[in-house]
Design a protein around this motif. Structure first.
Motif, PDB file in Angstrom:
ATOM      1  N   GLN A  32       0.541  -0.963   0.523  1.00  0.00           N
ATOM      2  CA  GLN A  32      -0.218  -0.053  -0.107  1.00  0.00           C
ATOM      3  C   GLN A  32       0.457   1.132   0.064  1.00  0.00           C
ATOM      4  OE1 GLN A  32      -3.064   0.285  -0.775  1.00  0.00           O
ATOM      5  NE2 GLN A  32      -2.897  -2.012  -1.264  1.00  0.00           N
ATOM      6  N   LEU A  50      -9.345  -0.065  -7.435  1.00  0.00           N
ATOM      7  CA  LEU A  50      -9.790  -0.597  -6.214  1.00  0.00           C
ATOM      8  C   LEU A  50     -10.869  -2.418  -7.118  1.00  0.00           C
ATOM      9  CD1 LEU A  50     -10.509  -1.747  -3.023  1.00  0.00           C
ATOM     10  CD2 LEU A  50     -12.077  -0.954  -3.412  1.00  0.00           C
ATOM     11  N   ARG A  53     -12.830  -5.430  -2.597  1.00  0.00           N
ATOM     12  CA  ARG A  53     -12.562  -5.235  -0.451  1.00  0.00           C
ATOM     13  C   ARG A  53     -12.697  -6.563  -0.445  1.00  0.00           C
ATOM     14  NH1 ARG A  53     -10.385  -1.378   1.420  1.00  0.00           N
ATOM     15  NH2 ARG A  53     -11.416   0.498   0.920  1.00  0.00           N
ATOM     16  N   ARG A  58      -9.717  -5.429   3.485  1.00  0.00           N
ATOM     17  CA  ARG A  58      -8.804  -5.306   2.737  1.00  0.00           C
ATOM     18  C   ARG A  58      -8.557  -4.860   1.197  1.00  0.00           C
ATOM     19  NH1 ARG A  58      -7.040  -8.166   6.832  1.00  0.00           N
ATOM     20  NH2 ARG A  58      -6.497  -7.197   8.809  1.00  0.00           N
ATOM     21  N   ARG A  59      -8.239  -3.542   0.594  1.00  0.00           N
ATOM     22  CA  ARG A  59      -7.755  -3.212  -0.641  1.00  0.00           C
ATOM     23  C   ARG A  59      -7.157  -4.601  -1.711  1.00  0.00           C
ATOM     24  NH1 ARG A  59      -8.599   1.938  -3.260  1.00  0.00           N
ATOM     25  NH2 ARG A  59      -8.070   1.186  -4.566  1.00  0.00           N
ATOM     26  N   ASP A  61      -5.907  -4.105  -5.447  1.00  0.00           N
ATOM     27  CA  ASP A  61      -5.407  -3.168  -6.357  1.00  0.00           C
ATOM     28  C   ASP A  61      -5.490  -4.290  -7.749  1.00  0.00           C
ATOM     29  OD1 ASP A  61      -5.721  -0.557  -5.224  1.00  0.00           O
ATOM     30  OD2 ASP A  61      -4.049  -2.184  -3.659  1.00  0.00           O
TER      31      ASP A  61
END
Length: 197
Positions: A32, A50, A53, A58-59, A61
């Motif tokens: 991150q 994004l 989740r 949590r992301r 990506d």
């Protein structure tokens, strides 16, 4: 034939904390921080979205790197059915304990974002879509192979659950939509791993 690696370690100070690792750590926080530093560069050929989740929020990506304009238009930039845009889809870190995969992915990102002549030519002709950490919950919680629900996410591609395997579910949907789009040519899917054997 069997091989065994063994070593002797002397704990010389009982008040110290000792850590043993298969490889150097590469944490969710490390990723991150790195992606935030890339965001601040405002590169015209880099985009961070994004994808979804995780169960623990949590992301996950999705990084898109391509020709100038990618930052605004995303992966469909400069594509048409008569001239489909070539796409390479790359994932890493489905198994949390395989930290070298994150270091390989980090190096790949550094190269693709660089001013190296080969990187510039690649960006002109190919769009790279990268999920740098498929299993951030597993990474954060210190798992070796499984996600937070106790499943090996690399064995959940056939019918991933939108809740239990949300990362796989969204990645599979994205890859299917890329494969179905006549304006795109999904040329490669690369999944980075790092095994101890």
């Amino acid at each position: 034939m069997n091989y065994v690696l063994s070593f002797v370690f002397e704990f010389d100070n009982e008040d110290d904390t000792y850590w043993f690792a298969y490889s150097f750590p590469y944490t969710y926080t490390d990723l991150q921080h790195y992606l935030h530093s890339m965001d601040r560069l405002n590169l015209t050929f880099y985009r961070r979205d994004l994808l979804c989740r995780t169960v623990q929020n949590r992301r996950v990506d999705l990084i898109t790197i391509g020709p100038d304009g990618t930052a605004q238009e995303g992966y469909k930039i400069k594509s048409s059915a008569s001239n489909p845009r070539r796409v390479v889809f790359i994932t890493a870190r489905v198994h949390p304990g395989e930290t070298p995969a994150s270091f390989m992915n980090h190096g790949l990102l550094e190269f693709l974002l660089s001013s190296d002549t080969q990187a510039v030519v690649l960006r002109k002709h190919v769009t790279f879509m990268i999920v740098p950490m498929i299993n951030p919950d597993g990474v954060f919680n210190g798992n070796y192979r499984c996600g937070i629900t106790g499943n090996d996410l690399n064995r959940q591609w056939d019918t991933p659950s939108p809740w239990c395997h949300t990362e796989n579910y969204h990645i599979k949907q994205m890859m299917q939509s890329l494969g179905d789009d006549p304006c795109l040519s999904l040329d490669f899917v690369i999944d980075m791993h790092a095994h101890s054997t």
